[in-house]
Design an enzyme around this catalytic site. Structure first.
Site: not given
Length: 234
Positions: A75-76, A82, A144-145, A175
């Site tokens: 992912r970006g 998590h 968000i990714g 992040c």
């Protein structure tokens, strides 16, 4: 069109990653409709494509000793955490405008949080990719990714619900933003265990944004749809 909404409960990260990959292959060939998975994870740090080793300063072995897995993903974004008490949503959907979709995710998160009384929540994708997600003042509450392949998304969003999610963020550079504090629904409202309410609002909001009808689907029904797909596709 339908948006299949599948709630998985608590799922190990690698298991959910495998499911996403199978779903994306099926969605690419229109064997399933747009689908969103909602869940919680066992404790895990995920490193996105732009991650720097300095974002995990204690090293993988130290984190393993503290019960947290470290997984590299496509992912970006950079490093994030998590764990239980955090809402995860993985939309596997066809899109043609990445930034529009990011905005739709932010808007769905913001609307759900405002229903919880967090009126100052706002999306910040317009401030640059490092600030994508949802913030309350200078604190970040949602991330968000994404990874897009052949026009189909994978990975997605997370929202910190309970305070139990927050301490592991202090052991990394979340992040890639040094000095940024993370917050949660519990910290801002003094209410715990709101994950189901926020989950339902996020999925409903995303279905509305996509112009689709949310349809609740069990994992068993989802697996049957994948099993029916040609083996060369999934």
């Amino acid at each position: 069109m339908d948006l299949w909404s599948v709630h998985l409960g608590r799922v190990p990260y690698r298991e959910a990653l495998d499911l996403q990959q199978r779903l994306r292959a099926a969605r690419r060939h229109d064997l399933i409709p747009d689908t969103i998975l909602t869940l919680e994870h066992d404790p895990v740090y995920t490193r996105g494509r732009r991650s720097d080793p300095a974002e995990l300063p204690f090293g993988d072995a130290w984190y393993a000793e503290h019960g947290i897995d470290v997984v590299d993903v496509d992912r970006g974004g950079k490093v994030t955490y998590h764990g239980p008490g955090q809402l995860i949503a993985y939309p596997i959907v066809k899109i043609d405008d990445v930034m529009r979709f990011v905005g739709q995710l932010e808007d769905a998160m913001v609307a759900a949080l405002r229903e919880e009384g967090i009126t100052k929540a706002r999306g910040r994708a317009a401030d640059g990719r490092d600030f994508t997600g949802v913030w309350v003042g200078d604190d970040k509450i949602g991330s968000i990714g994404l990874h897009i392949s052949h026009g189909v998304t994978m990975h997605g969003l997370s929202i910190n619900i309970d305070d139990t999610t927050l301490e592991p963020f202090t052991w990394i550079v979340p992040c890639g933003l040094g000095g940024v504090a993370m917050t949660s629904v519990e910290r801002l409202t003094a209410r715990r265990g709101r994950i189901d309410c926020v989950r339902k609002r996020v999925t409903h909001g995303l279905a509305d944004a996509l112009g689709e009808r949310q349809r609740l689907v069990t994992r068993d029904r989802l697996e049957k749809a994948l099993a029916a797909a040609p083996s060369t596709v999934v």
